[in-house]
Design a protein around this motif. Structure first.
Motif, short mmCIF file in Angstrom:
data_model
loop_
_atom_site.label_atom_id
_atom_site.label_comp_id
_atom_site.label_asym_id
_atom_site.label_seq_id
_atom_site.Cartn_x
_atom_site.Cartn_y
_atom_site.Cartn_z
N VAL A 384 44.39 56.57 39.26
CA VAL A 384 44.46 56.09 40.65
C VAL A 384 44.21 54.59 40.71
N LEU A 385 43.26 54.11 39.91
CA LEU A 385 42.97 52.68 39.88
C LEU A 385 44.18 51.89 39.37
N LEU A 467 25.90 54.54 34.98
CA LEU A 467 26.93 55.24 35.72
C LEU A 467 27.97 55.79 34.74
N SER A 468 28.52 56.95 35.06
CA SER A 468 29.55 57.54 34.21
C SER A 468 30.85 56.76 34.35
N ALA A 469 31.77 56.98 33.42
CA ALA A 469 33.08 56.32 33.49
C ALA A 469 33.80 56.70 34.78
N ILE A 475 34.06 53.30 41.90
CA ILE A 475 33.63 52.01 42.46
C ILE A 475 34.78 51.02 42.47
N ALA A 476 35.56 50.98 41.38
CA ALA A 476 36.69 50.05 41.29
C ALA A 476 37.77 50.40 42.32
N SER A 512 28.41 44.47 33.03
CA SER A 512 28.77 44.55 31.61
C SER A 512 29.74 45.70 31.34
N THR A 513 30.37 46.20 32.39
CA THR A 513 31.31 47.32 32.26
C THR A 513 32.74 46.85 32.49
N PRO A 514 33.73 47.69 32.22
CA PRO A 514 35.14 47.30 32.43
C PRO A 514 35.50 47.02 33.89
N VAL A 515 34.66 47.45 34.85
CA VAL A 515 34.98 47.24 36.27
C VAL A 515 34.13 46.12 36.88
N LYS A 516 33.67 45.18 36.03
CA LYS A 516 32.81 44.10 36.53
C LYS A 516 33.53 43.24 37.57
#
Length: 734
Positions: A384-385, A467-469, A475-476, A512-516
């Motif tokens: 979806v993202l 937080l889980s993936a 969030i993204a 520090s996550t892929p959705v920063k």
């Protein structure tokens, strides 16, 4: 010739004749200014000298189709006519290049019957070491450092280590090899050939040097020399002498020369032979794909090979580029449906969509992502993202809300912290028909905030759990929807969404996550909402469009007075957009979205362009690190050339009035770069006159050179209060 007092004197001239095949030779000859020697006789003398020197390794036939040229590159059109007098075309120190014509070299020596040993002779250009040779351990440490920096993309550091090492000991073959690889990465193939030749002369049996030299020569258009190099490497690899590179790699490399020479049958046979020996050999598959693409052969066969290559190398640029060229056709999508295994199809479609979007094939990417979302029943947040970002690139803003609403409904039992997903349904439904009377893809005119917004506490105790993936994807997705709401002027819905989702993010280390980047959108808009207009007294207002990266959000929906009339600033945001993305050859989706945004704005509009901060923060130093440019000034001039050219074209095509906003100087680490960039930008637009530069960047700083306290917001973006400077300077160029 020199003439003194009317008398003609004879002059002796030294001429260098070079052959850069294998083995090579540089031949020095003295020519008299009155010499009657022709180019044809000079060629005969050179062949005789070559055969005397290298006859035990290789002889050049006097019957060969050869020529002399002043060009290092093979080009028969630049051949010097044989009957030309040598004395009429040379001066003292002239370099001439000896070439063997293509007709003499079209057929390769088959890999299974390697060419005779053609050992490259030590050349005079490799001088004696300036100092004592380094010890084995010292050499290994230098090689390790060069290699690690090279792999990390820090080409400048790797290059500096190599150059420093060569100052002390100019026989370090690994240093020349590293310099050659770096030159290849930045498309300087002439220089790559020079350095790699030095490496090969020092270690003629090292096959990784030979394959790199062959690739450099091939990229430089030196097909004969590349073929000789690959054949020599194949022999050494087959005999397993100081190898390191498999013989099959050289067979694939020889096939690439055959393809370049349009000898496709031989190329196919070589590749087929490698694939028989090793099914799934990556480079053989890539070369086979190159052959299929060049011949424009059956799409189905190309697609099969593309899938095999990407299965082995997910980011392979050749397979990705060719797939992007095919995916616009519905037949490719249909064929892909048959080739992909059903159990992995949703994830595969989504990944292929991501690949082709990097080549601005957004229409094809949307088809793939839509299929992926359907296969996953709208429940996979990552898919979806991906789909939301593709809708964002193509400005299908209403679809972003639709896909987010469907995701929430399909996952209504899920929670994010204390938030139940179904609590978001009313907010999203209020943006779409029949609840909303104004279509979501239309800007509200002079929007304002009519619902109360109380900023929530952002300082909270850090949480130990992560937080889980799936939560990060959610969030993204919500951040993308939030940004879209803000850009479209749905400020009340932004406020409502922030109140529900904002607190659920607090305390977690999301930066520090892929959705920063998406998380930063939440923080940014949280800070902006208190500054948006709170009253509806403005009514209809004329617009000034602010086109730029996320900094354009900061002044979105603010009001300024221009020529005595109040205007509203409309944010047109291309997240992550750099000036560098707008260059002519770019395939970045940011360029695609930028062009879509410009096309969507009515002709003859007023536009503020707000770009450059990301270039100053990442691009300038990054280009230097990659050795693309030697210094910051050179890099900035290149970016400004792109910028001024872009502005000129959009003014000519759309008749817009354009103001160029300075690159924001918020961050301490990149402020010095941004200030220098803005100075050059101001000078360039004063000369170009296609746009006015808003020259207020120095007024944003305090006496200590840092950002003024009253203009701070979140540490990355300016406070909307600086809009007053835009109002002050926007009329100065009139």
């Amino acid at each position: 010739r020199r003439v003194h007092g009317g008398l003609r004197h004879t002059k002796k001239m030294k001429v260098f004749v070079h052959y850069e095949g294998t083995p090579d030779l540089t031949w020095l000859v003295e020519i008299s200014s009155k010499s009657k020697d022709t180019v044809e006789s000079l060629i005969s003398q050179f062949i005789k000298a070559y055969n005397e020197t290298n006859g035990s390794i290789r002889k050049i036939s006097t019957e060969s189709n050869v020529f002399l040229s002043t060009s290092r590159k093979f080009n028969q059109k630049k051949a010097i006519p044989p009957t030309t007098l040598v004395s009429t075309i040379v001066e003292n120190g002239t370099d001439l290049f000896f070439h063997i014509a293509a007709s003499e070299k079209s057929e390769p020596i088959p890999p299974q019957k390697p060419a005779p040993v053609m050992m490259t002779q030590p050349a005079p250009s490799v001088s004696k070491p300036l100092k004592k040779h380094k010890s084995k351990s010292e050499v290994e440490e230098i090689e390790k450092q060069m290699h690690l920096y090279f792999l990390a993309g820090s080409y400048r550091l790797s290059r500096d280590i190599a150059l420093d090492a060569l100052k002390e000991d100019d026989t370090l073959d690994a240093a020349y090899y590293t310099l050659g690889l770096i030159s290849m990465r930045i498309d300087k193939y002439d220089k790559a050939v020079i350095d790699l030749e030095k490496a090969v002369r020092l270690r003629p049996l090292k096959t990784k040097y030979l394959i790199a030299l062959g690739q450099a020569r091939l990229a430089n258009g030196e097909l004969e020399e590349a073929l000789s190099t690959f054949q020599l490497g194949h022999e050494y690899a087959s005999s397993d002498s100081e190898s390191g590179i498999d013989a099959k790699e050289f067979e694939v490399a020889i096939a690439s020369v055959m393809r370049k020479n349009k000898n496709f049958d031989t190329a196919k046979q070589l590749v087929a032979g490698v694939l028989r020996k090793e099914k799934g050999h990556l480079n053989a598959l890539i070369e086979y794909l190159e052959i299929l693409h060049t011949l424009k052969e059956e799409e189905k066969e190309q697609l099969k090979v593309i899938i095999q290559v990407i299965a082995k190398d997910q980011r392979n640029p050749i397979a990705s580029k060719y797939f992007a060229g095919l995916v616009s056709r519905q037949s490719t999508i249909d064929e892909l449906c048959l080739l992909l295994p059903p159990e992995s199809s949703a994830a595969a479609y989504s990944y292929f969509a991501l690949i082709v979007s990097q080549y601005s094939e957004i229409t094809g990417a949307l088809k793939l992502a839509t299929i992926a979302n359907r296969e996953s029943k709208n429940q996979n947040g990552n898919i979806v993202l991906c789909l939301s970002h593709l809708y964002e690139f193509s400005l299908q803003v209403e679809q972003i809300i639709n896909v987010t609403l469907e995701f929430v409904k399909k996952n209504k039992s899920r929670k994010l912290g204390s938030l139940n997903f179904d609590e978001l349904v009313p907010i999203l439904e209020d943006l779409l028909p029949p609840e909303c009377s104004v279509p979501f893809d239309k800007y509200l005119n002079a929007p304002y905030l009519s619902v109360p917004f109380t900023p929530f506490e952002t300082q909270t105790e850090k949480k130990k759990d992560k937080l889980s993936a799936a939560d990060l994807d959610a969030i993204a997705i919500f951040a993308t929807a939030l940004k879209t709401m803000f850009i479209q002027g749905r400020l009340n819905e932004c406020s409502r969404l922030l109140k529900l989702v904002g607190p659920c993010r607090l305390g977690y280390d999301i930066d520090s996550t892929p959705v920063k980047n998406e998380n930063a959108i939440f923080t940014h808009i949280e800070k902006l909402i208190p500054f948006v207009p709170k009253a509806s007294v403005d009514g209809e207002l004329p617009r000034i469009y602010v086109v730029g990266d996320d900094h354009a959000l900061t002044i979105g929906w603010q009001r300024i007075v221009y020529r005595g009339v109040k205007h509203v600033l409309v944010p047109c945001v291309i997240s992550g957009c750099k000036i560098y993305h707008l260059r002519k050859e770019s395939t970045s989706p940011c360029k695609y979205q930028f062009e879509k945004v410009i096309q969507s704005i009515p002709k003859g509009s007023k536009i503020i362009l707000l770009l450059g901060e990301l270039d100053c923060r990442e691009g300038v130093l990054g280009a230097m690190e990659k050795c693309a440019h030697e210094n910051a000034s050179e890099t900035m001039q290149y970016l400004i050339m792109i910028y001024t050219d872009t502005v000129k074209k959009l003014v000519e095509k759309y008749d817009h009035d354009v103001w160029v906003h300075p690159a924001p100087t918020v961050l301490d680490d990149s402020r010095a770069v941004a200030l220098q960039f803005n100075l050059l930008l101001a000078m360039s637009f004063r000369v170009a006159k296609s746009a006015n530069f808003l020259d207020f960047h120095n007024e944003l700083l305090s006496v200590d050179g840092k950002l003024r306290k009253d203009l701070e917001l979140d540490g990355t973006h300016l406070n909307p209060a600086y809009t007053a400077f835009i109002e002050k300077y926007i009329s100065k160029g009139d």
